[in-house]
Each structure stands twice: as C-alpha cells, then as structure tokens.
Design a protein around this motif. Structure first.
Motif, mmCIF file in Angstrom:
data_model
loop_
_atom_site.group_PDB
_atom_site.id
_atom_site.type_symbol
_atom_site.label_atom_id
_atom_site.label_comp_id
_atom_site.label_asym_id
_atom_site.label_seq_id
_atom_site.Cartn_x
_atom_site.Cartn_y
_atom_site.Cartn_z
ATOM 1 N N UNK A 1 -6.736 -5.370 0.783
ATOM 2 C CA UNK A 1 -7.589 -4.226 1.086
ATOM 3 C C UNK A 1 -7.704 -3.359 -0.170
ATOM 4 N N UNK B 1 0.796 5.349 0.756
ATOM 5 C CA UNK B 1 0.022 6.350 1.479
ATOM 6 C C UNK B 1 0.714 7.699 1.437
ATOM 7 N N UNK C 1 0.056 -5.857 9.236
ATOM 8 C CA UNK C 1 0.741 -4.859 8.431
ATOM 9 C C UNK C 1 2.228 -4.815 8.778
ATOM 10 N N UNK D 1 3.496 0.402 2.910
ATOM 11 C CA UNK D 1 3.239 -0.639 3.898
ATOM 12 C C UNK D 1 2.984 -1.965 3.198
ATOM 13 N N UNK E 1 5.727 -2.431 9.339
ATOM 14 C CA UNK E 1 5.999 -1.245 10.156
ATOM 15 C C UNK E 1 6.036 0.042 9.342
ATOM 16 N N UNK F 1 -3.872 11.230 3.434
ATOM 17 C CA UNK F 1 -4.745 10.420 2.572
ATOM 18 C C UNK F 1 -4.844 8.987 3.073
ATOM 19 N N UNK F 2 -5.888 8.314 2.601
ATOM 20 C CA UNK F 2 -6.021 6.899 2.910
ATOM 21 C C UNK F 2 -5.019 6.088 2.085
ATOM 22 N N UNK F 3 -4.626 4.929 2.581
ATOM 23 C CA UNK F 3 -3.736 4.067 1.793
ATOM 24 C C UNK F 3 -4.405 3.611 0.500
ATOM 25 N N UNK G 1 -9.589 3.656 9.747
ATOM 26 C CA UNK G 1 -10.027 3.393 8.377
ATOM 27 C C UNK G 1 -10.817 2.084 8.327
ATOM 28 N N UNK H 1 0.835 -1.192 0.000
ATOM 29 C CA UNK H 1 0.000 0.000 0.000
ATOM 30 C C UNK H 1 0.872 1.244 0.000
ATOM 31 N N UNK I 1 -3.913 0.430 -2.536
ATOM 32 C CA UNK I 1 -3.200 -0.798 -2.890
ATOM 33 C C UNK I 1 -2.444 -0.616 -4.194
#
Lengths: 109, 128
Positions: free
Chosen positions: B115, A40, A100, A89, A102, A44-46, B95, A38, A48
């Motif tokens: 996701x 980011x 997830x 991530x 780190x 903002x939101x992550x 989220x 992901x 894919x």
C-alpha cells in the motif's frame, strides 16, 4: 483470514535498537515475500516504511530495516529516536486477500 | 503529486445507506489496484477488500463480504465503498490505498503490491 500477530507494545530508550515481530502462517507471511510495514501517527494515515520484506521507499530513514524467517517477519528500528514513537503495522499478501497485523505501539523512553 | 482524495466525514443512522469515494488525482487510475482499509476507534487496521479498476474485479475479506460493495467509475477516476444498511459497528475511519510495487523483472505486482499511496481517510459515524 486471521490478523497477523504482533506484540501490543515495544519500548526502548533513545539510541537503542528494537525489533517488532509479525507472525503469520504458511498461507501468508511464509508463502510470499510481499510483507510490508506501515508507520502511523495519531490522527494520520499510515505510511509505508518497508515493502517486499526488506526494501525501503525513497525518503525513509535507513534506521528502519526488515527481514523474514519462515512465517515470521521482523521490523528493526536502530538508533531509536523520539520521532519513532508511533503505531506500526505489518501486512502480507495472502493470495485472495491482504492481511494486516494487530499493530504495535512503540514508546520511546 | 498524485493523491488519493477521499470524501468528507459522514454521520448516518443505523439502516441507512452510504457511499464514500476515493478519487485518484493522477491519470493512471486503471493501472493500479485499490484497497479499502477500516480502522475502528482506537483499534488497528483491517483490510476490507480490493478492486482492479481496469476490469472491476474484486476480492473481499470474509469479515466484510456481503456487507459492503467496492466499485469504480473509471470516467471519474474514483473508487467507492458502499453500504446498503449501516450498523453502529460500521463506525470507523475508512482509508483507500493504492497497491504499488513491481517485480524485479518489471511487471506490476497488482494485488500483491504494498500500500504505497493512502488517502487521508473518511470518518463514518453511525448512531441513532
């Protein structure tokens, strides 16, 4: 379930290639081909960019690629661009959980 | 375009209860697992737990088990994350994310899926 291990930061110049590692265990990364990555940006939101180890969603640049060997997955960004500067991530399925990494801050020099 | 629409920012005091929501704007809510993910200020992503909206089966991260509850209302196509007693350490952006992905043979991967669709996040601030 511990977080997957990623380097805190990776940097590279425009046009270079960089690799981000994601190390887990035989219970997560090593057990399943369900590793995803992901991107980011701040605030903002992550999003894919790689799923199932090496697959790219429609619309994601071919400069992003993924692989896995044993308990370690890798994200490769080739032809680094300024817009690649972001946090990255990894994530893995782990049977009764998802986990997830780190997180890695990518800096474009 | 299908979206996950999350509820607005919340400011609460320690000990208070809270429920935040995540509404699926499409008509396939019961077909996809939903996870909740926490991001504390300046920190990374942490998986909180997930739910199968078709039967409300849930899994929780050991780090969050017993402190939060994930539920759904299928009539509202909405997933929820709730706390009965907030702590200052719950301050974070939360989220919701939909599990996408299909096996090469065509079946849905369920909780193993990546996701693929994210909400924009709900900022929760807990402070006295």
């Amino acid at each position: 379930q511990s977080a997957l291990t990623q380097p805190a930061s990776v940097s590279g110049s425009v046009g270079q290639s960089i690799t981000i590692s994601c190390t887990g265990t035989s219970n997560d990364v090593g057990a399943y081909n369900y590793v995803s990555w992901y991107q980011q940006y701040p605030g903002q939101a992550p999003k894919v960019i790689i799923f199932d180890v090496s697959n790219r969603p429609s619309g994601v640049s071919s400069r992003f690629s993924g692989s896995k060997s044993g308990n370690t997955a890798s994200l490769i960004i080739s032809g680094l661009q300024a817009e690649d500067e972001a946090d990255y991530y990894c994530s893995s399925y782990a049977n009764s959980a998802n986990v997830f990494g780190s997180g890695t801050r990518v800096t474009v020099l | 375009e299908v979206q996950l629409v999350q509820s607005g920012a919340e400011v609460k005091k320690p000990g208070e209860s809270l429920r935040i929501s995540c509404k699926d704007s499409g008509n396939t809510f019961t077909s996809y697992w939903i996870s909740w993910v926490r991001q504390m200020p300046g920190k990374g992503l942490e998986w909180v737990g997930r739910i199968d909206p078709s039967d409300s089966y849930t899994n929780y991260s050991p780090s969050f088990n017993g402190h939060v509850t994930i539920s759904v209302d299928t009539s509202m196509s909405t997933a929820y994350l709730q706390w009965s007693s907030l702590k200052a350490s719950d301050t974070a952006i939360y989220y919701c994310a939909r599990h996408d992905g299909f096996h090469s043979t065509g079946y849905y991967l369920g909780e193993a899926g990546y996701f693929g669709l994210w909400g924009r996040g709900t900022r929760v601030t807990v402070s006295s």
